[in-house]
Design an enzyme around this catalytic site. Structure first.
Site, PDB file in Angstrom:
ATOM      1  N   ALA A  44      21.010  -1.011  50.214  1.00 38.49           N
ATOM      2  CA  ALA A  44      21.537  -2.208  50.867  1.00 38.49           C
ATOM      3  C   ALA A  44      21.106  -3.405  50.036  1.00 38.49           C
ATOM      4  O   ALA A  44      20.093  -3.353  49.335  1.00 38.49           O
ATOM      5  CB  ALA A  44      20.993  -2.300  52.276  1.00 38.49           C
ATOM      6  N   GLY A  56      20.334   2.737  51.217  1.00 37.38           N
ATOM      7  CA  GLY A  56      21.684   2.795  51.781  1.00 37.38           C
ATOM      8  C   GLY A  56      22.662   3.539  50.886  1.00 37.38           C
ATOM      9  O   GLY A  56      23.657   4.081  51.379  1.00 37.38           O
ATOM     10  N   GLU A  96      22.189   7.042  51.738  1.00 33.08           N
ATOM     11  CA  GLU A  96      22.710   7.208  53.104  1.00 33.08           C
ATOM     12  C   GLU A  96      24.236   7.223  53.114  1.00 33.08           C
ATOM     13  O   GLU A  96      24.855   8.003  53.836  1.00 33.08           O
ATOM     14  CB  GLU A  96      22.162   6.083  53.992  1.00 33.08           C
ATOM     15  CG  GLU A  96      20.649   6.193  54.158  1.00 33.08           C
ATOM     16  CD  GLU A  96      20.054   4.982  54.852  1.00 33.08           C
ATOM     17  OE1 GLU A  96      20.046   3.892  54.238  1.00 33.08           O
ATOM     18  OE2 GLU A  96      19.608   5.111  56.002  1.00 33.08           O
ATOM     19  N   GLU A 104      12.842   2.688  51.087  1.00 37.64           N
ATOM     20  CA  GLU A 104      12.719   1.520  51.968  1.00 37.64           C
ATOM     21  C   GLU A 104      11.274   1.205  52.323  1.00 37.64           C
ATOM     22  O   GLU A 104      10.919   0.064  52.574  1.00 37.64           O
ATOM     23  CB  GLU A 104      13.518   1.743  53.272  1.00 37.64           C
ATOM     24  CG  GLU A 104      15.024   1.705  53.093  1.00 37.64           C
ATOM     25  CD  GLU A 104      15.652   3.056  52.806  1.00 37.64           C
ATOM     26  OE1 GLU A 104      14.942   3.991  52.394  1.00 37.64           O
ATOM     27  OE2 GLU A 104      16.882   3.179  52.995  1.00 37.64           O
TER      28      GLU A 104
HETATM   29  C1  HXC Z   1      20.166  -6.301  45.648  1.00 33.92           C
HETATM   30  C2  HXC Z   1      19.801  -5.191  43.667  1.00 33.92           C
HETATM   31  C3  HXC Z   1      19.456  -4.012  44.353  1.00 33.92           C
HETATM   32  C4  HXC Z   1      19.480  -4.041  45.772  1.00 33.92           C
HETATM   33  C5  HXC Z   1      19.298  -3.627  42.236  1.00 33.92           C
HETATM   34  N1  HXC Z   1      19.706  -4.902  42.364  1.00 33.92           N
HETATM   35  N2  HXC Z   1      19.137  -3.054  43.445  1.00 33.92           N
HETATM   36  N3  HXC Z   1      20.164  -6.319  44.309  1.00 33.92           N
HETATM   37  N4  HXC Z   1      19.839  -5.194  46.371  1.00 33.92           N
HETATM   38  N5  HXC Z   1      19.205  -2.963  46.537  1.00 33.92           N
HETATM   39  C6  HXC Z   1      19.990  -5.870  41.299  1.00 33.92           C
HETATM   40  C7  HXC Z   1      18.707  -6.379  40.657  1.00 33.92           C
HETATM   41  O1  HXC Z   1      18.146  -7.428  41.430  1.00 33.92           O
HETATM   42  C8  HXC Z   1      19.234  -6.853  39.320  1.00 33.92           C
HETATM   43  O2  HXC Z   1      19.857  -8.100  39.493  1.00 33.92           O
HETATM   44  C9  HXC Z   1      20.333  -5.848  38.993  1.00 33.92           C
HETATM   45  O3  HXC Z   1      20.700  -5.240  40.239  1.00 33.92           O
HETATM   46  C10 HXC Z   1      19.839  -4.729  38.066  1.00 33.92           C
HETATM   47  O4  HXC Z   1      18.687  -4.156  38.631  1.00 33.92           O
HETATM   48  P1  HXC Z   1      17.323  -3.935  37.799  1.00 33.92           P
HETATM   49  O5  HXC Z   1      16.239  -3.788  38.796  1.00 33.92           O
HETATM   50  O6  HXC Z   1      17.164  -4.990  36.762  1.00 33.92           O
HETATM   51  O7  HXC Z   1      17.653  -2.549  37.076  1.00 33.92           O
HETATM   52  P2  HXC Z   1      16.630  -1.413  36.650  1.00 33.92           P
HETATM   53  O8  HXC Z   1      15.408  -2.014  36.034  1.00 33.92           O
HETATM   54  O9  HXC Z   1      17.435  -0.455  35.843  1.00 33.92           O
HETATM   55  O10 HXC Z   1      16.148  -0.712  38.004  1.00 33.92           O
HETATM   56  C11 HXC Z   1      17.081  -0.014  38.791  1.00 33.92           C
HETATM   57  C12 HXC Z   1      16.481   0.288  40.213  1.00 33.92           C
HETATM   58  C13 HXC Z   1      15.964  -1.020  40.836  1.00 33.92           C
HETATM   59  C14 HXC Z   1      15.356   1.307  40.078  1.00 33.92           C
HETATM   60  C15 HXC Z   1      17.605   0.906  41.014  1.00 33.92           C
HETATM   61  O11 HXC Z   1      17.015  -2.016  40.769  1.00 33.92           O
HETATM   62  C16 HXC Z   1      15.554  -0.891  42.274  1.00 33.92           C
HETATM   63  O12 HXC Z   1      14.485  -0.382  42.577  1.00 33.92           O
HETATM   64  N6  HXC Z   1      16.399  -1.392  43.189  1.00 33.92           N
HETATM   65  C17 HXC Z   1      16.090  -1.427  44.612  1.00 33.92           C
HETATM   66  C18 HXC Z   1      16.195  -0.059  45.216  1.00 33.92           C
HETATM   67  C19 HXC Z   1      15.862  -0.075  46.706  1.00 33.92           C
HETATM   68  O13 HXC Z   1      14.765  -0.436  47.115  1.00 33.92           O
HETATM   69  N7  HXC Z   1      16.823   0.278  47.534  1.00 33.92           N
HETATM   70  C20 HXC Z   1      16.674   0.297  48.986  1.00 33.92           C
HETATM   71  C21 HXC Z   1      17.154  -1.021  49.552  1.00 33.92           C
HETATM   72  S1  HXC Z   1      16.887  -1.112  51.313  1.00 33.92           S
HETATM   73  P3  HXC Z   1      19.462  -9.373  38.570  1.00 33.92           P
HETATM   74  O14 HXC Z   1      20.267 -10.491  39.175  1.00 33.92           O
HETATM   75  O15 HXC Z   1      18.000  -9.521  38.659  1.00 33.92           O
HETATM   76  O16 HXC Z   1      19.952  -8.943  37.214  1.00 33.92           O
HETATM   77  C22 HXC Z   1      18.112  -0.210  51.983  1.00 33.92           C
HETATM   78  C23 HXC Z   1      18.110  -0.120  53.491  1.00 33.92           C
HETATM   79  C24 HXC Z   1      19.349   0.545  54.008  1.00 33.92           C
HETATM   80  O17 HXC Z   1      18.916   0.327  51.315  1.00 33.92           O
HETATM   81  C25 HXC Z   1      19.573   0.251  55.464  1.00 33.92           C
HETATM   82  C26 HXC Z   1      20.622  -0.770  55.711  1.00 33.92           C
HETATM   83  C27 HXC Z   1      20.867  -1.114  57.157  1.00 33.92           C
END
Ligand code: HXC
Length: 258
Positions: A65, A109, A112, A132
């Site tokens: 998400a 997400g 999911e 998360e």
């Molecule tokens: C918003 C995101 C994002 C996310 C990545 N980006 N994941 N933006 N939400 N979930 C953005 C980064 O901010 C960055 O933008 C660009 O995408 C590239 O990401 P990087 O981190 O620079 O890439 P990399 O170093 O290759 O790492 C990839 C990654 C990492 C390991 C996937 O991005 C990461 O850990 N992302 C978050 C994963 C996560 O925690 N997901 C769960 C979210 S909570 P900029 O602008 O900086 O270039 C969830 C809850 C669901 O999903 C329930 C909903 C109701």
């Protein structure tokens, strides 16, 4: 219909829906999930579609998400908007078969969403996770429930509590995905599987999907009774007569979804 966060192509009775927010690794925001619900509803209603494939890019199916969209929200805002509840319902209401074709990250997400599909084919570079906990939250669109049903309690707890990622080999071994293919072959393999499904009676495929999904919702006895009754009911269709006649006449069936 034109979408800003999706690319939709329809060919050979298969709708290929690509999540398209490359700058955010296809992070799921309200707009994307809203458009995805609309695209799935349109595909369900389109006679030219018999199977649907949802995919992302080679780097990310979806990295979760959108954290930027969520980070400042309060409980009251999340509650009143029922954050992503309606969107999840819209996606899982799809009646035609939906395949997730996952390459790269399918996190939070994203994982999911893949699990809301009917089955998952992944590329050898796929990484699944429910991280998360690292953000101080829990999965919010089905992860704790669906991942546990896919891979069992021990591995699900491990994934949710440590936030670690699972690679493609582990995902296949633990039953999360049905097949692993080289990343360059992901779309051809997923669309070929979709075309194979599209050759069947769409009516029968939709009933099969309902019956398998019923196994998540009910007891074994009730599920088996449900299956038996719809098995009986299919003998009222033209496609049952056509499928069985074609077998006996040693020819390919011509299904008409009737
Ligand atoms: C918003 C995101 C994002 C996310 C990545 N980006 N994941 N933006 N939400 N979930 C953005 C980064 O901010 C960055 O933008 C660009 O995408 C590239 O990401 P990087 O981190 O620079 O890439 P990399 O170093 O290759 O790492 C990839 C990654 C990492 C390991 C996937 O991005 C990461 O850990 N992302 C978050 C994963 C996560 O925690 N997901 C769960 C979210 S909570 P900029 O602008 O900086 O270039 C969830 C809850 C669901 O999903 C329930 C909903 C109701």
């Amino acid at each position: 219909m034109a979408y800003q966060t999706l690319i939709v192509e329809i060919e050979d009775y298969v709708a290929l829906i690509r999540l398209n927010r490359p700058d955010a690794l296809n992070a799921l925001n309200s707009q994307l999930l809203g458009e995805l619900g609309d695209a799935l509803k349109a595909a369900d209603e389109n006679e030219k579609v018999r199977c649907i494939v949802i995919t992302g890019s080679e780097k990310a199916f979806a990295a979760g998400a959108d954290i930027k969209e969520m980070s400042e929200k309060t409980f009251v805002e999340m509650f009143w908007s029922d954050f992503f509840g309606q969107e999840q319902d819209a996606i899982t209401r799809t009646r035609k078969p939906v395949i997730a074709a996952v390459a790269g990250y399918a996190l939070g997400g994203g994982c999911e969403l893949a699990m809301m599909c009917d089955f998952i084919i992944c590329a050898d570079n796929a990484k699944f996770g429910q991280p998360e906990i690292n953000l101080g939250v829990v999965a919010g669109i089905g992860g704790t429930q669906r991942l546990t049903r896919f891979v069992g309690k021990s591995k699900s707890m491990d994934m949710h509590l440590t936030g670690r990622f699972m690679d493609a080999a582990e995902a296949e071994r633990s039953g999360l995905v049905s097949r692993v293919v080289p990343v360059a072959k992901l779309i051809p393999e997923a669309t070929a599987a979709a075309r194979k499904i599209a050759e069947k009676s769409s009516l029968t495929a939709m009933v099969v999907k309902e019956a398998v999904n019923r196994s998540y919702e009910t007891t074994l006895r009730e599920g088996i009774l449900f299956e038996r009754r719809i098995f009986h009911a299919l003998f009222s269709t033209e496609d049952q007569k056509e499928g069985m006649s074609a077998f006996l006449e040693k020819r390919e069936p011509q299904f008409r979804d009737k």
